[in-house]
Motif scaffolding. Structure first.
Motif, PDB file in Angstrom:
ATOM      1  N   UNK A  58       0.869  -1.169   0.000  1.00 41.87           N
ATOM      2  CA  UNK A  58       0.000   0.000   0.000  1.00 41.87           C
ATOM      3  C   UNK A  58       0.908   1.220   0.000  1.00 41.87           C
ATOM      4  N   UNK A  59       0.803   2.022  -1.046  1.00 35.68           N
ATOM      5  CA  UNK A  59       1.642   3.207  -1.171  1.00 35.68           C
ATOM      6  C   UNK A  59       0.821   4.426  -0.787  1.00 35.68           C
ATOM      7  N   UNK A  60       1.377   5.207   0.138  1.00 33.56           N
ATOM      8  CA  UNK A  60       0.742   6.445   0.571  1.00 33.56           C
ATOM      9  C   UNK A  60       1.850   7.463   0.812  1.00 33.56           C
ATOM     10  N   UNK A  61       1.889   8.476  -0.022  1.00 27.13           N
ATOM     11  CA  UNK A  61       2.950   9.478   0.098  1.00 27.13           C
ATOM     12  C   UNK A  61       4.302   8.860  -0.166  1.00 27.13           C
ATOM     13  N   UNK A  62       5.231   9.101   0.755  1.00 22.55           N
ATOM     14  CA  UNK A  62       6.587   8.582   0.545  1.00 22.55           C
ATOM     15  C   UNK A  62       6.815   7.215   1.189  1.00 22.55           C
ATOM     16  N   UNK A  66       4.260  -3.078   3.203  1.00 19.01           N
ATOM     17  CA  UNK A  66       4.089  -4.423   2.672  1.00 19.01           C
ATOM     18  C   UNK A  66       2.921  -5.052   3.421  1.00 19.01           C
ATOM     19  N   UNK A  67       1.816  -5.269   2.722  1.00 23.02           N
ATOM     20  CA  UNK A  67       0.628  -5.810   3.375  1.00 23.02           C
ATOM     21  C   UNK A  67       0.563  -7.327   3.301  1.00 23.02           C
ATOM     22  N   UNK A  68       1.226  -7.912   2.296  1.00 23.05           N
ATOM     23  CA  UNK A  68       1.194  -9.378   2.169  1.00 23.05           C
ATOM     24  C   UNK A  68       2.354  -9.835   1.301  1.00 23.05           C
ATOM     25  N   UNK A  69       2.967 -10.930   1.707  1.00 24.44           N
ATOM     26  CA  UNK A  69       3.961 -11.637   0.915  1.00 24.44           C
ATOM     27  C   UNK A  69       3.780 -13.105   1.246  1.00 24.44           C
ATOM     28  N   UNK A  70       3.220 -13.844   0.301  1.00 22.87           N
ATOM     29  CA  UNK A  70       2.940 -15.259   0.517  1.00 22.87           C
ATOM     30  C   UNK A  70       3.457 -16.102  -0.633  1.00 22.87           C
ATOM     31  N   UNK A  71       4.067 -17.223  -0.293  1.00 23.64           N
ATOM     32  CA  UNK A  71       4.621 -18.137  -1.290  1.00 23.64           C
ATOM     33  C   UNK A  71       4.181 -19.550  -0.938  1.00 23.64           C
ATOM     34  N   UNK A  72       3.767 -20.293  -1.959  1.00 20.73           N
ATOM     35  CA  UNK A  72       3.411 -21.701  -1.736  1.00 20.73           C
ATOM     36  C   UNK A  72       4.592 -22.445  -1.117  1.00 20.73           C
ATOM     37  N   UNK A  73       4.338 -23.326  -0.164  1.00 22.14           N
ATOM     38  CA  UNK A  73       5.444 -24.079   0.449  1.00 22.14           C
ATOM     39  C   UNK A  73       6.338 -24.785  -0.576  1.00 22.14           C
TER      40      UNK A  73
END
Length: 143
Positions: A58-62, A66-73
């Motif tokens: 989520x980018x707001x101003x400067x 990071x709201x989510x980072x998910x990788x399959x096992x």
């Protein structure tokens, strides 16, 4: 490995990745749809059949969060998370962000190693932030 911008049609597949990555703490398809539609979001997927992973900021101003980072096992240790993280950071910088922030469970050692290896530093602790009373470490990286 290639990443691309996520599309609304990817919502169900992203929820499936999230379920594989986070189990009972996964986002629902409706939550993923909301993330895809939210203002200021940059959502990327690691392409493959099935999709290997996803990341959202989520980018707001400067600042970018990071709201989510998910990788399959099955795709872990294949540089998928690192590629997603780097690509989403580039996109956030292009959108005007000068720093990226995240929260990570203090007992999530693989994620901590990834974040530290990619230049994030700890700036704060949120006590008992996660289920079971696990602290969250707030981390930041300049873009």
């Amino acid at each position: 490995m290639t990443t691309r911008t996520a599309a609304p049609v990817d919502a169900a597949a992203l929820a499936e990745v999230d379920a594989a990555a986070f189990g009972t703490h996964a986002w629902s398809a409706a939550a993923v749809e909301s993330e895809l539609a939210a203002h200021g979001r940059i959502v990327l997927v690691a392409d493959g059949t099935p999709l290997k992973g996803w990341a959202s900021v989520a980018v707001s101003g400067d600042a970018a969060d990071l709201t989510r980072l998910g990788v399959r096992p099955q795709a872990r240790n294949a540089e998928v998370a690192r590629s997603l993280l780097e690509d989403v950071a580039v996109r956030a910088r292009e959108a005007g962000a000068r720093r990226i922030l995240l929260e990570v469970a203090e007992d999530n050692h693989p994620a901590l190693r990834l974040y530290e290896d990619t230049g994030f530093v700890r700036i704060a602790t949120r006590r008992r932030y996660y289920p079971g009373g696990v602290d969250a470490l707030v981390m930041e990286r300049a873009l």
